[in-house]
Scaffold this motif. Sequence first.
Motif, PDB file in Angstrom:
ATOM      1  N   MET A 280       1.143  -1.294  -0.125  1.00 36.00           N
ATOM      2  CA  MET A 280       0.072  -0.028  -0.445  1.00 36.00           C
ATOM      3  C   MET A 280       0.662   1.339  -0.424  1.00 36.00           C
ATOM      4  N   LEU A 281       0.125   2.166  -0.485  1.00 34.45           N
ATOM      5  CA  LEU A 281       0.917   3.027  -0.960  1.00 34.45           C
ATOM      6  C   LEU A 281       0.461   4.509  -0.213  1.00 34.45           C
ATOM      7  N   TYR A 282       1.270   5.669   0.510  1.00 31.72           N
ATOM      8  CA  TYR A 282       1.303   6.570   1.127  1.00 31.72           C
ATOM      9  C   TYR A 282       1.610   8.075   0.680  1.00 31.72           C
ATOM     10  N   ARG A 283       0.881   9.135   0.451  1.00 33.04           N
ATOM     11  CA  ARG A 283       1.532  10.122   0.591  1.00 33.04           C
ATOM     12  C   ARG A 283       2.832  10.817   2.193  1.00 33.04           C
ATOM     13  N   ALA A 284       3.597  11.367   1.208  1.00 34.96           N
ATOM     14  CA  ALA A 284       4.066  12.302   2.475  1.00 34.96           C
ATOM     15  C   ALA A 284       3.592  12.756   3.607  1.00 34.96           C
ATOM     16  N   ASP A 285       2.338  13.723   3.186  1.00 33.13           N
ATOM     17  CA  ASP A 285       1.927  14.474   4.256  1.00 33.13           C
ATOM     18  C   ASP A 285       0.840  13.090   5.368  1.00 33.13           C
ATOM     19  N   HIS A 286      -0.021  12.065   4.376  1.00 34.37           N
ATOM     20  CA  HIS A 286      -0.766  11.484   5.321  1.00 34.37           C
ATOM     21  C   HIS A 286       0.285  10.325   6.333  1.00 34.37           C
ATOM     22  N   LEU A 287       1.630  10.702   5.892  1.00 32.79           N
ATOM     23  CA  LEU A 287       2.552   9.405   7.280  1.00 32.79           C
ATOM     24  C   LEU A 287       2.432  10.637   8.065  1.00 32.79           C
ATOM     25  N   GLU A 288       2.678  12.138   7.832  1.00 32.74           N
ATOM     26  CA  GLU A 288       3.123  13.308   9.113  1.00 32.74           C
ATOM     27  C   GLU A 288       1.619  12.529   9.910  1.00 32.74           C
ATOM     28  N   GLU A 289       0.249  12.443   9.332  1.00 38.07           N
ATOM     29  CA  GLU A 289      -1.207  12.576  10.300  1.00 38.07           C
ATOM     30  C   GLU A 289      -0.717  11.216  10.911  1.00 38.07           C
ATOM     31  N   MET A 290      -0.761   9.409   9.864  1.00 39.31           N
ATOM     32  CA  MET A 290       0.092   8.840  10.970  1.00 39.31           C
ATOM     33  C   MET A 290       0.249   8.895  12.150  1.00 39.31           C
ATOM     34  N   GLU A 291       1.909   9.484  12.468  1.00 37.36           N
ATOM     35  CA  GLU A 291       2.476   9.711  13.018  1.00 37.36           C
ATOM     36  C   GLU A 291       2.334   9.879  13.950  1.00 37.36           C
ATOM     37  N   ARG A 292       1.210  10.880  14.051  1.00 39.69           N
ATOM     38  CA  ARG A 292       0.800  11.649  15.515  1.00 39.69           C
ATOM     39  C   ARG A 292       0.181  10.630  16.346  1.00 39.69           C
ATOM     40  N   THR A 293       0.519  11.930  17.397  1.00 40.17           N
ATOM     41  CA  THR A 293      -0.165  11.756  18.757  1.00 40.17           C
ATOM     42  C   THR A 293      -1.871  11.741  18.767  1.00 40.17           C
ATOM     43  N   MET A 294      -2.495  10.636  19.872  1.00 41.12           N
ATOM     44  CA  MET A 294      -3.713  10.921  19.862  1.00 41.12           C
ATOM     45  C   MET A 294      -3.874  10.896  20.844  1.00 41.12           C
ATOM     46  N   LYS A 295      -5.333  11.585  21.501  1.00 44.18           N
ATOM     47  CA  LYS A 295      -5.669  12.450  22.010  1.00 44.18           C
ATOM     48  C   LYS A 295      -6.924  10.540  23.197  1.00 44.18           C
ATOM     49  N   ILE A 296      -6.059  10.051  23.944  1.00 45.55           N
ATOM     50  CA  ILE A 296      -7.228   8.312  23.699  1.00 45.55           C
ATOM     51  C   ILE A 296      -8.025   8.312  24.867  1.00 45.55           C
ATOM     52  N   ALA A 297      -8.741   8.029  24.808  1.00 48.51           N
ATOM     53  CA  ALA A 297      -9.317   7.617  26.825  1.00 48.51           C
ATOM     54  C   ALA A 297     -10.497   6.035  26.417  1.00 48.51           C
ATOM     55  N   LEU A 298      -9.799   5.837  27.255  1.00 47.47           N
ATOM     56  CA  LEU A 298     -10.150   4.316  28.021  1.00 47.47           C
ATOM     57  C   LEU A 298     -11.869   4.559  28.566  1.00 47.47           C
ATOM     58  N   ASN A 299     -12.617   4.076  28.718  1.00 45.60           N
ATOM     59  CA  ASN A 299     -13.948   3.950  29.437  1.00 45.60           C
ATOM     60  C   ASN A 299     -14.117   2.319  29.816  1.00 45.60           C
ATOM     61  N   ILE A 300     -14.358   2.003  31.286  1.00 42.44           N
ATOM     62  CA  ILE A 300     -14.420   0.983  31.543  1.00 42.44           C
ATOM     63  C   ILE A 300     -14.633   1.427  33.568  1.00 42.44           C
ATOM     64  N   GLU A 301     -15.348   0.362  34.102  1.00 42.99           N
ATOM     65  CA  GLU A 301     -16.043   0.540  35.230  1.00 42.99           C
ATOM     66  C   GLU A 301     -14.498  -0.112  35.912  1.00 42.99           C
ATOM     67  N   THR A 302     -14.055  -0.742  35.733  1.00 47.08           N
ATOM     68  CA  THR A 302     -12.669  -0.784  37.023  1.00 47.08           C
ATOM     69  C   THR A 302     -11.428  -1.494  35.880  1.00 47.08           C
ATOM     70  N   ILE A 303     -10.299  -0.962  36.470  1.00 50.43           N
ATOM     71  CA  ILE A 303      -9.127  -1.809  36.099  1.00 50.43           C
ATOM     72  C   ILE A 303      -8.234  -2.135  37.088  1.00 50.43           C
ATOM     73  N   GLY A 304      -7.594  -3.092  37.398  1.00 53.21           N
ATOM     74  CA  GLY A 304      -6.586  -4.031  38.077  1.00 53.21           C
ATOM     75  C   GLY A 304      -6.072  -4.878  36.800  1.00 53.21           C
TER      76      GLY A 304
END
Length: 120
Positions: free
Chosen positions: A1-25
């Motif tokens: 699969m080929l990607y454009r250079a500007d698309h690669l930059e977007e793919m490498e960016r960090t994301m703001k991610i939330a996890l929604n779960i009642e408990t973690i442990g």
Amino acid sequence: MLYRADHLEEMERTMKIALNIETIGAHRGGAEKYAGMLVRWLAASGHEVHVFARIVDEAELPAGTDFHGVRPATFPGMGWLRSYQFGRASAKALSKHHFDLIVGFVKVWHQHAYVAVGGA
């Protein structure tokens, strides 16, 4: 699969991610242990990670993880409403923020991706 250079930059960016779960442990069920591992992996990958949960074992979250305590209403003698109340309260808490990705685990209403796991 080929990607454009500007698309690669977007793919490498960090994301703001939330996890929604009642408990973690790690000493709870499989979903709760997996959620903790996922938080650590996402944070180590450079993402901004937020956890929306009722209970979190302190050792499970790496430094820099934002924990948003979800405190659903409780009614004496009506424990069967607990999952519903958590789903409702976590949806309300998440709606106050913007995330690139929300990962929901079991009995939650507000997510982009849902991890279906067993258990009660």
